[in-house]
Design a protein around this motif. Structure first.
Motif, PDB file in Angstrom:
ATOM      1  N   LEU A 192      -4.133  14.135  -0.100  1.00 31.21           N
ATOM      2  CA  LEU A 192      -5.564  14.445  -0.110  1.00 31.21           C
ATOM      3  C   LEU A 192      -5.944  14.816  -1.537  1.00 31.21           C
ATOM      4  O   LEU A 192      -5.369  15.744  -2.119  1.00 31.21           O
ATOM      5  CB  LEU A 192      -5.864  15.601   0.839  1.00 31.21           C
ATOM      6  CG  LEU A 192      -7.304  16.131   0.872  1.00 31.21           C
ATOM      7  CD1 LEU A 192      -8.280  15.037   1.278  1.00 31.21           C
ATOM      8  CD2 LEU A 192      -7.410  17.322   1.818  1.00 31.21           C
ATOM      9  N   ILE A 193      -6.898  14.081  -2.113  1.00 33.15           N
ATOM     10  CA  ILE A 193      -7.316  14.290  -3.499  1.00 33.15           C
ATOM     11  C   ILE A 193      -8.814  14.542  -3.528  1.00 33.15           C
ATOM     12  O   ILE A 193      -9.588  13.809  -2.904  1.00 33.15           O
ATOM     13  CB  ILE A 193      -6.973  13.075  -4.368  1.00 33.15           C
ATOM     14  CG1 ILE A 193      -5.456  12.847  -4.391  1.00 33.15           C
ATOM     15  CG2 ILE A 193      -7.497  13.254  -5.797  1.00 33.15           C
ATOM     16  CD1 ILE A 193      -5.032  11.594  -5.141  1.00 33.15           C
ATOM     17  N   VAL A 231      -3.694   7.671   1.052  1.00 32.27           N
ATOM     18  CA  VAL A 231      -4.533   8.505   0.200  1.00 32.27           C
ATOM     19  C   VAL A 231      -5.922   8.670   0.798  1.00 32.27           C
ATOM     20  O   VAL A 231      -6.589   7.692   1.148  1.00 32.27           O
ATOM     21  CB  VAL A 231      -4.661   7.903  -1.217  1.00 32.27           C
ATOM     22  CG1 VAL A 231      -5.526   8.794  -2.108  1.00 32.27           C
ATOM     23  CG2 VAL A 231      -3.277   7.702  -1.835  1.00 32.27           C
ATOM     24  N   THR A 232      -6.340   9.929   0.904  1.00 30.38           N
ATOM     25  CA  THR A 232      -7.717  10.270   1.240  1.00 30.38           C
ATOM     26  C   THR A 232      -8.353  10.872  -0.006  1.00 30.38           C
ATOM     27  O   THR A 232      -7.881  11.884  -0.521  1.00 30.38           O
ATOM     28  CB  THR A 232      -7.787  11.273   2.398  1.00 30.38           C
ATOM     29  OG1 THR A 232      -7.144  10.721   3.552  1.00 30.38           O
ATOM     30  CG2 THR A 232      -9.229  11.608   2.744  1.00 30.38           C
ATOM     31  N   LEU A 233      -9.397  10.229  -0.497  1.00 26.79           N
ATOM     32  CA  LEU A 233     -10.084  10.672  -1.711  1.00 26.79           C
ATOM     33  C   LEU A 233     -11.459  11.206  -1.323  1.00 26.79           C
ATOM     34  O   LEU A 233     -12.305  10.460  -0.827  1.00 26.79           O
ATOM     35  CB  LEU A 233     -10.223   9.509  -2.690  1.00 26.79           C
ATOM     36  CG  LEU A 233     -11.058   9.757  -3.945  1.00 26.79           C
ATOM     37  CD1 LEU A 233     -10.418  10.828  -4.822  1.00 26.79           C
ATOM     38  CD2 LEU A 233     -11.243   8.454  -4.729  1.00 26.79           C
ATOM     39  N   ASP A 244      -8.057   0.495  -4.777  1.00 28.68           N
ATOM     40  CA  ASP A 244      -7.527  -0.294  -3.673  1.00 28.68           C
ATOM     41  C   ASP A 244      -6.625   0.569  -2.784  1.00 28.68           C
ATOM     42  O   ASP A 244      -5.865   1.405  -3.270  1.00 28.68           O
ATOM     43  CB  ASP A 244      -6.740  -1.478  -4.241  1.00 28.68           C
ATOM     44  CG  ASP A 244      -6.309  -2.459  -3.174  1.00 28.68           C
ATOM     45  OD1 ASP A 244      -7.107  -2.716  -2.257  1.00 28.68           O
ATOM     46  OD2 ASP A 244      -5.171  -2.960  -3.256  1.00 28.68           O
ATOM     47  N   ARG A 245      -6.738   0.377  -1.472  1.00 28.52           N
ATOM     48  CA  ARG A 245      -5.907   1.059  -0.462  1.00 28.52           C
ATOM     49  C   ARG A 245      -6.145   2.567  -0.429  1.00 28.52           C
ATOM     50  O   ARG A 245      -5.259   3.331  -0.059  1.00 28.52           O
ATOM     51  CB  ARG A 245      -4.415   0.768  -0.713  1.00 28.52           C
ATOM     52  CG  ARG A 245      -4.011  -0.676  -0.497  1.00 28.52           C
ATOM     53  CD  ARG A 245      -2.625  -0.950  -1.046  1.00 28.52           C
ATOM     54  NE  ARG A 245      -2.629  -0.870  -2.501  1.00 28.52           N
ATOM     55  CZ  ARG A 245      -1.555  -0.629  -3.235  1.00 28.52           C
ATOM     56  NH1 ARG A 245      -0.390  -0.409  -2.649  1.00 28.52           N
ATOM     57  NH2 ARG A 245      -1.629  -0.591  -4.547  1.00 28.52           N
ATOM     58  N   VAL A 246      -7.333   2.984  -0.792  1.00 26.75           N
ATOM     59  CA  VAL A 246      -7.683   4.404  -0.767  1.00 26.75           C
ATOM     60  C   VAL A 246      -8.857   4.616   0.181  1.00 26.75           C
ATOM     61  O   VAL A 246      -9.850   3.885   0.123  1.00 26.75           O
ATOM     62  CB  VAL A 246      -8.042   4.909  -2.183  1.00 26.75           C
ATOM     63  CG1 VAL A 246      -8.677   6.289  -2.139  1.00 26.75           C
ATOM     64  CG2 VAL A 246      -6.800   4.909  -3.072  1.00 26.75           C
ATOM     65  N   ASN A 247      -8.737   5.612   1.059  1.00 31.40           N
ATOM     66  CA  ASN A 247      -9.828   5.974   1.970  1.00 31.40           C
ATOM     67  C   ASN A 247     -10.740   6.959   1.256  1.00 31.40           C
ATOM     68  O   ASN A 247     -10.358   8.095   1.001  1.00 31.40           O
ATOM     69  CB  ASN A 247      -9.263   6.598   3.247  1.00 31.40           C
ATOM     70  CG  ASN A 247     -10.356   7.062   4.183  1.00 31.40           C
ATOM     71  OD1 ASN A 247     -11.426   6.462   4.251  1.00 31.40           O
ATOM     72  ND2 ASN A 247     -10.098   8.141   4.912  1.00 31.40           N
ATOM     73  N   ARG A 248     -11.960   6.522   0.935  1.00 34.01           N
ATOM     74  CA  ARG A 248     -12.894   7.334   0.153  1.00 34.01           C
ATOM     75  C   ARG A 248     -13.935   7.980   1.061  1.00 34.01           C
ATOM     76  O   ARG A 248     -14.514   7.319   1.929  1.00 34.01           O
ATOM     77  CB  ARG A 248     -13.590   6.465  -0.891  1.00 34.01           C
ATOM     78  CG  ARG A 248     -14.702   7.162  -1.655  1.00 34.01           C
ATOM     79  CD  ARG A 248     -15.228   6.272  -2.737  1.00 34.01           C
ATOM     80  NE  ARG A 248     -16.391   6.820  -3.426  1.00 34.01           N
ATOM     81  CZ  ARG A 248     -16.924   6.293  -4.526  1.00 34.01           C
ATOM     82  NH1 ARG A 248     -16.394   5.196  -5.063  1.00 34.01           N
ATOM     83  NH2 ARG A 248     -17.987   6.851  -5.080  1.00 34.01           N
TER      84      ARG A 248
END
Length: 403
Positions: A192-193, A231-233, A244-248
């Motif tokens: 989580l970022i 990754v959850t951004l 790419d491949r990041v849940n924003r």
């Protein structure tokens, strides 16, 4: 091949007949989203023109170490910092020998010594030269120093010989370049970022915010995804493309960000890179505030403290491995160490935002990481993308030690 998206690649072109393949390699790298800048040796220019590679890369070709025009723009040190990967194709026997000896007598060899980027060589030479004991010894030395060798391949050669020494084809080299960015140190880990600024409304028109661009947090999200993480951004208002491949998840205020973080829990690793507003107006005006001619020149706003997102998440029963950021303008390490202790963190990343070359909205960064035992690890100034990958590797190593 999405691993090359937005990657910065310096392509070094040595003096061999295989230099004609470099033109196709530039196209293949750019097709996969990489930004490419070309550096040519004197010998390389004898086999393919700089104009060809300039047209294909979209940037002027770098030729000479002591070029006043180049040094006034992107000089050799800036180019060394800019690169995520230096790929030399073709790498001749002479060039490999000079690199093994640490020679810096032209722009390309100087870049190799000055960079902290990954370095890869695509050997290309006559089969007898490749088999020669000196060339093989140089290849071993370069690999021991961490450089990667892409090939060579076996087959017919321009001189009429058949054997090992052919440079790999452009498609193969582009794939191997992408593999340089595949590090699965966070495979299976939920990261989580938080990134960017928050905005705290004063009225429907105005708000309180800060200068954070979100670049560091987005670079960390991209690096974590490359490392195999889920990754959850969670980001405040920024104008950046989603890696790419990041849940924003987009939010506005500090309270929005906290709610989104809590909804995204549990996670294994928390990296709080957002610049969250410490305060918000106690009352948000329903309509735009007008100038009051009886109030003089001032406007009094009553502010209240926002929730501390990082401290709140680091105190949970299902607490993740927690990494915070300390963006300071003075007493950097002292304030960062205090934040590490007060918020119950595992690591704190200290960043001097008073320095305009590494502060908010900059393309580069330089950081110091402090752990619970007060050990300090410094990361030299370079692009935020490279800093992010170095930091993710560092965090992954610490995280794996705790498991």
């Amino acid at each position: 091949m999405q691993r090359l998206y937005r990657k910065r690649i310096v392509l070094g072109v040595g003096g061999g007949i295989a230099a004609y393949k470099s033109a196709e390699l530039v196209r293949r790298l750019r097709d996969q989203g990489a930004e490419v800048r070309v550096v040519m040796t004197q010998g390389g220019r004898e086999f393919i023109t700089p104009l060809t590679l300039q047209a294909l890369s979209g940037h002027p070709v770098h030729l000479d170490l002591l070029d006043p025009d180049a040094e006034a723009a992107m000089g050799h040190i800036e180019l060394a910092r800019w690169a995520d990967l230096i790929l030399i194709a073709p790498a001749t026997a002479d060039l490999m020998a000079r690199l093994a000896q640490g020679v810096a007598n032209d722009l390309l060899t100087t870049l190799v010594l000055a960079t902290d980027a990954q370095i890869a060589l695509a050997p290309a030479m006559n089969q007898a030269m490749w088999r020669d004991e000196a060339t093989q010894a140089n290849a071993r030395v370069l690999q021991e120093r961490g450089m990667r060798l892409f090939g060579p391949a076996s087959g017919s050669q321009a001189c009429g010989d058949v054997g090992m020494g052919r440079m790999l084809e452009a498609d193969d080299l582009a794939q191997l370049a992408a593999d340089c960015f595949q590090r699965l140190s966070l495979s299976g880990v939920h990261v989580l970022i938080t990134a960017g600024p928050t905005q705290e409304n004063i009225d429907p028109v105005r708000y309180i915010t800060n200068h954070s661009s979100g670049r560091m947090g987005f670079a960390l999200a991209e690096a974590a995804a490359e490392a195999g993480a889920r990754v959850t951004l969670i980001t405040g208002p920024v104008y950046l493309p989603t890696p790419d491949r990041v849940n924003r998840i987009d939010v506005v205020s500090a309270r929005d960000m906290l709610a989104a973080c809590e909804a995204a829990m549990p996670c294994d690793l928390l990296i709080a890179a957002a610049a969250v507003a410490d305060y918000r107006p106690e009352v948000i005006a329903q309509h735009k505030l007008k100038k009051d001619p009886t109030s003089g020149d001032g406007l009094l706003l009553q502010l209240v403290r926002n929730p501390d997102i990082l401290a709140t998440l680091a105190q949970r029963a299902d607490r993740p491995f927690s990494v915070g950021f300390a963006a300071e303008t003075e007493n950097l390490l002292e304030y960062a160490s205090r934040k590490l202790r007060d918020k119950n963190l595992d690591l704190i990343v200290a960043n001097d935002v008073a320095n305009p070359t590494i502060g908010f909205n900059s393309e580069e960064n330089a950081i110091t990481v402090i752990d619970r035992e007060h050990h300090q690890s410094a990361f030299a100034q370079t692009s935020k993308g490279k800093i992010a990958r170095q930091l993710i590797d560092f965090i992954a190593d610490r995280l794996n030690r705790t498991e």
